[in-house]
Design an enzyme around this catalytic site. Structure first.
Site, mmCIF file in Angstrom:
data_model
loop_
_atom_site.group_PDB
_atom_site.id
_atom_site.type_symbol
_atom_site.label_atom_id
_atom_site.label_comp_id
_atom_site.label_asym_id
_atom_site.label_seq_id
_atom_site.Cartn_x
_atom_site.Cartn_y
_atom_site.Cartn_z
ATOM 1 N N GLU A 61 0.851 -1.194 0.000
ATOM 2 C CA GLU A 61 0.000 0.000 0.000
ATOM 3 C C GLU A 61 0.886 1.243 0.000
ATOM 4 O O GLU A 61 1.997 1.233 0.529
ATOM 5 C CB GLU A 61 -0.915 -0.080 1.227
ATOM 6 C CG GLU A 61 -1.809 1.090 1.519
ATOM 7 C CD GLU A 61 -2.855 1.439 0.470
ATOM 8 O OE1 GLU A 61 -2.488 1.545 -0.704
ATOM 9 O OE2 GLU A 61 -4.022 1.664 0.866
ATOM 10 N N ARG A 76 0.436 11.827 -9.285
ATOM 11 C CA ARG A 76 0.864 10.436 -9.081
ATOM 12 C C ARG A 76 2.198 10.164 -9.760
ATOM 13 O O ARG A 76 3.006 9.372 -9.281
ATOM 14 C CB ARG A 76 -0.174 9.467 -9.673
ATOM 15 C CG ARG A 76 -1.482 9.383 -8.907
ATOM 16 C CD ARG A 76 -2.246 8.144 -9.372
ATOM 17 N NE ARG A 76 -3.664 8.190 -9.036
ATOM 18 C CZ ARG A 76 -4.176 7.786 -7.867
ATOM 19 N NH1 ARG A 76 -3.376 7.347 -6.925
ATOM 20 N NH2 ARG A 76 -5.462 7.837 -7.650
HETATM 21 P P1 IMP Z 1 -6.584 5.159 5.205
HETATM 22 O O1 IMP Z 1 -7.678 4.226 4.830
HETATM 23 O O2 IMP Z 1 -7.089 6.384 5.908
HETATM 24 O O3 IMP Z 1 -5.427 4.531 5.932
HETATM 25 O O4 IMP Z 1 -6.053 5.786 3.872
HETATM 26 C C1 IMP Z 1 -5.424 5.083 2.966
HETATM 27 C C2 IMP Z 1 -5.601 5.697 1.613
HETATM 28 O O5 IMP Z 1 -5.924 7.084 1.655
HETATM 29 C C3 IMP Z 1 -4.298 5.622 0.872
HETATM 30 O O6 IMP Z 1 -4.242 4.446 0.136
HETATM 31 C C4 IMP Z 1 -4.321 6.842 0.013
HETATM 32 O O7 IMP Z 1 -4.955 6.528 -1.206
HETATM 33 C C5 IMP Z 1 -5.171 7.817 0.749
HETATM 34 N N1 IMP Z 1 -4.342 8.793 1.474
HETATM 35 C C6 IMP Z 1 -4.131 8.873 2.799
HETATM 36 N N2 IMP Z 1 -3.305 9.876 3.117
HETATM 37 C C7 IMP Z 1 -2.981 10.462 1.954
HETATM 38 C C8 IMP Z 1 -2.112 11.565 1.600
HETATM 39 O O8 IMP Z 1 -1.474 12.224 2.423
HETATM 40 N N3 IMP Z 1 -2.033 11.844 0.281
HETATM 41 C C9 IMP Z 1 -2.699 11.146 -0.684
HETATM 42 N N4 IMP Z 1 -3.494 10.121 -0.400
HETATM 43 C C10 IMP Z 1 -3.637 9.770 0.902
HETATM 44 MG MG MG Z 2 -4.442 4.317 -1.993
#
Ligand code: IMP
Ligand code: MG
Length: 192
Positions: free
Chosen positions: A111, A177
């Site tokens: 991830e 990206r």
């Molecule tokens: P989580 O489910 O909150 O842990 O977030 C995971 C997903 O959120 C990642 O796979 C990213 O796609 C997105 N994400 C979280 N933080 C960031 C960031 O700082 N920049 C860009 N995408 C983020």
């Molecule tokens: Mg992601």
């Protein structure tokens, strides 16, 4: 971290957005190489099956796979959680499943970033039910301050502060990206 960060702007497509480099490409590549060797050491003679979470993990997975000696296969899964905003909705939904079974395999979930942990919590629950031999998590970036779940990664590239980052697969509204470095995105006041 270097005081004088390099600033990048994406021109008319992204008015009011600036990105300052947080982790330069050379450090990312060096770290991924270390992670690949570390994972291989942990699973010496076993075939390793990498499962990348689209779209953010695409570059991390491809570099990790190429730096990993021995037998490696990979597959992708896609989830939707973030919209155009810089904050997660907290909702996770599967939008593309794996092509092949992971039963009996040594699976490393790959991830881009571990933030709240909602995405990985959701995925790990699904994968555990499919009876892999081993199930581990590798993330390029970890933002521990934002965590609201008990999920943790077995392999972490860089632990970063609570800032919104882009590049090396990470996007803001599908942009950035393709940046080879990881940078902090700043929006001009008034822009969301
Ligand atoms: P989580 O489910 O909150 O842990 O977030 C995971 C997903 O959120 C990642 O796979 C990213 O796609 C997105 N994400 C979280 N933080 C960031 C960031 O700082 N920049 C860009 N995408 C983020
Ligand atoms: Mg992601």
């Amino acid at each position: 971290m270097a005081k004088q960060r390099r600033i990048i702007r994406q021109g008319s497509e992204a008015p009011g957005e600036t990105v300052s480099i947080l982790i330069p490409r050379s450090r990312i590549q060096k770290r991924i190489k270390e992670m690949a060797r570390r994972i291989r050491r942990d699973f010496k003679d076993e075939p390793i099956h990498l499962v990348g979470v689209l779209k953010g993990a695409a570059f991390f997975l491809s570099d990790l796979a190429r730096q990993m000696p021995g037998t490696v296969s990979y597959d992708f899964i896609a989830v939707a959680s973030y919209g155009k905003d810089t904050h997660s909705s907290g909702q996770v939904r599967l939008t593309r499943d794996l092509d092949s079974s992971i039963e009996g395999k040594t699976v490393i979930v790959v991830e881009d970033i571990l933030d709240t942990g909602m995405t990985l919590q959701y995925l790990l629950r699904i994968f555990q039910q499919r009876k892999p031999k081993h199930l581990r998590v590798a993330v390029l970036l970890d933002k521990p301050e934002r965590r609201i779940t008990s999920v943790r990664a077995d392999y972490v590239g860089f632990t970063i502060p609570n800032e919104f980052v882009v590049g090396f697969g990470l996007d803001y509204a599908e942009r950035y990206r393709n940046m080879p470095d990881v940078g902090v995105l700043t929006l001009r006041a008034g822009k969301k």
